[in-house]
Design an enzyme around this catalytic site. Sequence first.
Site, mmCIF file in Angstrom:
data_model
loop_
_atom_site.group_PDB
_atom_site.id
_atom_site.type_symbol
_atom_site.label_atom_id
_atom_site.label_comp_id
_atom_site.label_asym_id
_atom_site.label_seq_id
_atom_site.Cartn_x
_atom_site.Cartn_y
_atom_site.Cartn_z
ATOM 1 N N LYS A 36 0.822 -1.218 0.000
ATOM 2 C CA LYS A 36 0.000 0.000 0.000
ATOM 3 C C LYS A 36 0.855 1.266 0.000
ATOM 4 C CE LYS A 36 -0.389 0.566 4.935
ATOM 5 N NZ LYS A 36 -0.784 -0.090 6.161
ATOM 6 N N ARG A 131 -4.983 1.771 17.596
ATOM 7 C CA ARG A 131 -5.696 1.857 16.326
ATOM 8 C C ARG A 131 -6.662 0.678 16.345
ATOM 9 N NH1 ARG A 131 -2.564 2.062 10.627
ATOM 10 N NH2 ARG A 131 -2.974 -0.163 10.695
HETATM 11 C C1 LIG Z 1 0.318 -0.587 6.702
HETATM 12 C C2 LIG Z 1 0.231 -1.774 7.563
HETATM 13 C C3 LIG Z 1 1.333 -2.605 7.735
HETATM 14 C C4 LIG Z 1 2.682 -2.337 7.104
HETATM 15 O O1 LIG Z 1 3.292 -1.207 7.647
HETATM 16 P P1 LIG Z 1 4.747 -0.742 7.189
HETATM 17 O O2 LIG Z 1 5.077 0.339 8.133
HETATM 18 O O3 LIG Z 1 4.631 -0.279 5.787
HETATM 19 O O4 LIG Z 1 5.652 -1.905 7.321
HETATM 20 C C5 LIG Z 1 1.184 -3.726 8.532
HETATM 21 N N1 LIG Z 1 0.004 -3.994 9.134
HETATM 22 C C6 LIG Z 1 -1.081 -3.210 8.994
HETATM 23 C C7 LIG Z 1 -2.336 -3.575 9.693
HETATM 24 C C8 LIG Z 1 -0.998 -2.076 8.207
HETATM 25 O O5 LIG Z 1 -2.096 -1.302 8.068
#
Ligand SMILES: *Cc1c(COP(=O)(O)O)cnc(C)c1O
Length: 357
Positions: A36, A131
Amino acid sequence: MSYPKLVIDRKIMDANIKDVIGKCAEQGIEVVAVVKGVNGLPGIMQIVMDAGAKTIASSRLSQLREARKLNPDIKTYALRIPMLSEVEELVESADISLNSELEVLEKINEVCEEKGITHNVIIMCELGDLREGIYNKDELKKVVLEVENELTSLHLLGIGTNLGCYGSILPTVEKMNELVELADFVSETIGRKIEVVSGGATTSFPLVARGEMPEGINQLRIGDGLYVSDLDECFHYEMHDQEALTLQAEIVELKEKPSHPIGEIAVNAFGNKVEYEDKGIRTRALIAIGKQDIGEYSHLRPLDPDIEVIGGSSDHTIVDITNAKRDYKLGDIMEFHLMYETMLMSTQSEYVDKEYI
Ligand SMILES: *Cc1c(COP(=O)(O)O)cnc(C)c1O
């Protein structure tokens, strides 16, 4: 090709990703590759898959569908707690999803039943970052029992947590042990060992690299750390020797100007009140890239150590080059390494050219 331009070095990115996957594999940890942060750019997803990632994850379902187009055998993993309104789309696009709401799980089950398919779920647990995730242990017990025993079109794959996002909470050995204990509790509750204990994102990786990750954590969901090394200072770990992503922007004005604005100070282009330091007359380069392309300009990391990014608006960024040893000229290209936000914004901007080398 035109500017601004994002240059993606395939070889470096491949090496960096293999390094992360390899270090985790040594300790029995699967890396779920999160795309993402690079907006699921097909070119980058291809590099990620070629480097050995077997599962592609995103918060955006359209990116998961794009991943399947590139490789129909890839496993897809939805990161954001699903919207009730996207459950149909979810089960069509993702093999696995993270969840924290029983109502959503019931809906996923219902849709899967109609379609005659099974969907894998990981239940998120709240460990303090505040979160997503279940905070109350009784609620966790109720949810896993219902998923295991009554929602027969769901497979309870395991549990997970998220840290270092909203609450800036550092993944520590203590936090990871807490998750392992919760995993044992869930396994005991349902009467079989869960398969996956998902210990967080890039911010959990330094524990692996330092050999401190507790046994029992067997999955990390890594995005950021596959592409950039922007958290090194905070986590006291040097992610990569070389950066795979370089942003290039062209100088459109070069002038000496005062550092303090002249006139009555109100608000800037984005409606914020800003403090300006008076450092006298400075030599400044105006470059043709702005917040619309990169988000927060202070998250640009100039390759030239003698220049400083001092401000910007939608389409312009201002760089103080007073102390630069290089003799900058109009039309010269300035180069920057990225941080998460600048990567997120520049990969999604149609105004930033992407060049693979
Ligand atoms: C975006 C996300 C990740 C990955 O995070 P990074 O900082 O890009 O490694 C992992 N778990 C969840 C739930 C996320 O939303």
